[in-house]
Scaffold this motif. Structure first.
Motif, PDB file in Angstrom:
ATOM      1  N   ASN A  75      15.409   5.373   3.057  1.00  0.00           N
ATOM      2  CA  ASN A  75      14.971   6.180   1.751  1.00  0.00           C
ATOM      3  C   ASN A  75      14.900   5.002   0.698  1.00  0.00           C
ATOM      4  N   ASP A  76      14.544   4.106   0.630  1.00  0.00           N
ATOM      5  CA  ASP A  76      14.675   3.073  -0.351  1.00  0.00           C
ATOM      6  C   ASP A  76      13.094   2.500  -0.891  1.00  0.00           C
ATOM      7  N   TYR A  77      13.003   2.155  -1.728  1.00  0.00           N
ATOM      8  CA  TYR A  77      11.642   1.766  -2.210  1.00  0.00           C
ATOM      9  C   TYR A  77      11.547   0.356  -3.281  1.00  0.00           C
ATOM     10  N   HIS A  78      12.743  -0.354  -2.863  1.00  0.00           N
ATOM     11  CA  HIS A  78      12.815  -1.594  -3.721  1.00  0.00           C
ATOM     12  C   HIS A  78      12.417  -2.678  -2.516  1.00  0.00           C
ATOM     13  N   HIS A  79      12.107  -4.101  -3.364  1.00  0.00           N
ATOM     14  CA  HIS A  79      11.688  -5.188  -2.644  1.00  0.00           C
ATOM     15  C   HIS A  79      12.738  -5.812  -1.618  1.00  0.00           C
ATOM     16  N   SER A  80      13.718  -5.344  -1.717  1.00  0.00           N
ATOM     17  CA  SER A  80      15.033  -5.569  -0.674  1.00  0.00           C
ATOM     18  C   SER A  80      14.613  -5.125   0.601  1.00  0.00           C
TER      19      SER A  80
ATOM     20  N   ASN B 297      -3.533  -9.846  -7.998  1.00  0.00           N
ATOM     21  CA  ASN B 297      -3.331  -8.344  -8.112  1.00  0.00           C
ATOM     22  C   ASN B 297      -3.486  -7.434  -6.532  1.00  0.00           C
ATOM     23  N   ASP B 298      -3.533  -8.235  -5.627  1.00  0.00           N
ATOM     24  CA  ASP B 298      -3.670  -7.509  -4.379  1.00  0.00           C
ATOM     25  C   ASP B 298      -2.152  -6.842  -4.261  1.00  0.00           C
ATOM     26  N   PHE B 299      -2.047  -5.883  -3.206  1.00  0.00           N
ATOM     27  CA  PHE B 299      -0.880  -5.151  -3.522  1.00  0.00           C
ATOM     28  C   PHE B 299      -0.679  -4.415  -1.935  1.00  0.00           C
ATOM     29  N   SER B 300       0.285  -4.107  -1.633  1.00  0.00           N
ATOM     30  CA  SER B 300       0.633  -3.617  -0.297  1.00  0.00           C
ATOM     31  C   SER B 300       1.090  -2.172  -0.238  1.00  0.00           C
ATOM     32  N   ILE B 301       0.802  -1.612   0.548  1.00  0.00           N
ATOM     33  CA  ILE B 301       1.344   0.151   0.695  1.00  0.00           C
ATOM     34  C   ILE B 301       2.223   0.180   2.021  1.00  0.00           C
ATOM     35  N   SER B 302       3.323   0.810   1.476  1.00  0.00           N
ATOM     36  CA  SER B 302       4.396   1.132   2.536  1.00  0.00           C
ATOM     37  C   SER B 302       4.590   2.494   2.448  1.00  0.00           C
ATOM     38  N   GLU B 303       5.345   2.912   3.644  1.00  0.00           N
ATOM     39  CA  GLU B 303       5.894   4.686   3.385  1.00  0.00           C
ATOM     40  C   GLU B 303       7.163   4.505   3.946  1.00  0.00           C
ATOM     41  N   SER B 304       7.760   5.199   3.254  1.00  0.00           N
ATOM     42  CA  SER B 304       9.370   5.756   3.662  1.00  0.00           C
ATOM     43  C   SER B 304       9.420   7.140   3.767  1.00  0.00           C
ATOM     44  N   PHE B 305      10.612   7.513   4.225  1.00  0.00           N
ATOM     45  CA  PHE B 305      10.860   8.637   4.586  1.00  0.00           C
ATOM     46  C   PHE B 305      10.729   9.621   3.216  1.00  0.00           C
ATOM     47  N   SER B 306      10.887   9.139   2.030  1.00  0.00           N
ATOM     48  CA  SER B 306      10.978   9.970   0.861  1.00  0.00           C
ATOM     49  C   SER B 306       9.666   9.611  -0.013  1.00  0.00           C
TER      50      SER B 306
ATOM     51  N   ILE C 244       5.929   7.124  -0.797  1.00  0.00           N
ATOM     52  CA  ILE C 244       4.867   5.899  -0.653  1.00  0.00           C
ATOM     53  C   ILE C 244       5.308   4.893  -1.738  1.00  0.00           C
ATOM     54  N   VAL C 245       5.262   3.569  -1.250  1.00  0.00           N
ATOM     55  CA  VAL C 245       5.532   2.631  -2.234  1.00  0.00           C
ATOM     56  C   VAL C 245       4.083   1.705  -2.256  1.00  0.00           C
ATOM     57  N   ILE C 246       3.774   1.091  -3.364  1.00  0.00           N
ATOM     58  CA  ILE C 246       2.665   0.337  -3.650  1.00  0.00           C
ATOM     59  C   ILE C 246       3.325  -1.019  -4.411  1.00  0.00           C
ATOM     60  N   PHE C 247       3.125  -2.190  -3.807  1.00  0.00           N
ATOM     61  CA  PHE C 247       3.673  -3.321  -4.527  1.00  0.00           C
ATOM     62  C   PHE C 247       3.065  -4.507  -4.410  1.00  0.00           C
ATOM     63  N   ASN C 248       3.204  -5.313  -5.483  1.00  0.00           N
ATOM     64  CA  ASN C 248       2.830  -6.807  -4.999  1.00  0.00           C
ATOM     65  C   ASN C 248       3.889  -7.707  -5.694  1.00  0.00           C
TER      66      ASN C 248
END
Length: 182
Positions: A70-75, A135-144, A146-150
């Motif tokens: 349940n985390d959404y940080h770069h770590s 500005n390319d970004f990645s999308i990832s999902e967690s239990f809690s 969705i995270v969109i990041f670059n």
């Protein structure tokens, strides 16, 4: 981090947390030694590509979190990808990429043209020190959610109400690398 270790430490004690991180790093060192043997075995093969990747990062108290739930940080989302091929030089790439980029990269390495509408992009231009769209970004999902990041931003959108994860957040990673200021 295995839950059994988390139950044995005082998460508020810096020495306990440092010990936990040391145990984790020790396991990684053993794994690195095992991979070293594999890479050395295949390093003389001119027709072999060896790849090691991780599916998630780990928290050691950052943002009050341990483990990788349940985390959404770069770590959690900043993970290693190692590709060995006699066709490329050793290079460290720090730009945002995604696991979706692995397949197009492998196609590129073996000389197969990219498939139309294939998700992801080859990372070979980055190995040759060519820049890609910042500005390319990645999308990832967690239990809690969705995270969109670059490399500049982290945006989290929760699936539902999860306590402190109940609101969307946006972090400017360049100005706030610890992702504290929403």
């Amino acid at each position: 981090i295995e839950d059994i270790y988390l139950d044995l430490i005082d998460k508020n004690n810096k020495t306990d947390v440092a010990y936990l991180r040391m145990m984790y790093d020790s396991k990684l060192k053993l794994l690195d030694e095992s991979y070293k043997n594999i890479f050395e075995k295949f390093s003389t093969k001119q027709d072999t590509i060896t790849m090691v990747m991780s599916d998630h990062g780990e928290n050691f108290g950052e943002h009050g979190l341990f483990n990788h739930n349940n985390d959404y940080h770069h770590s959690l989302f900043h993970v290693p990808l190692i590709i060995y091929s006699p066709k490329v030089k050793a290079t460290e790439i720090n730009q945002t990429s995604s696991n979706l980029d692995i397949f197009p990269t492998l196609l590129d390495l073996v000389g197969i043209p990219q498939i139309n509408n294939l998700q992801g992009k080859s990372l070979l231009p980055l190995i040759d020190n060519q820049k890609i769209d910042i500005n390319d970004f990645s999308i990832s999902e967690s239990f809690s959610g969705i995270v969109i990041f670059n490399s500049n931003w982290t945006y989290f959108l929760p699936w539902a109400i999860y306590g402190k994860y109940s609101q969307e957040v946006l972090f400017n990673v360049q100005k706030d690398p610890d992702e504290v200021i929403n």
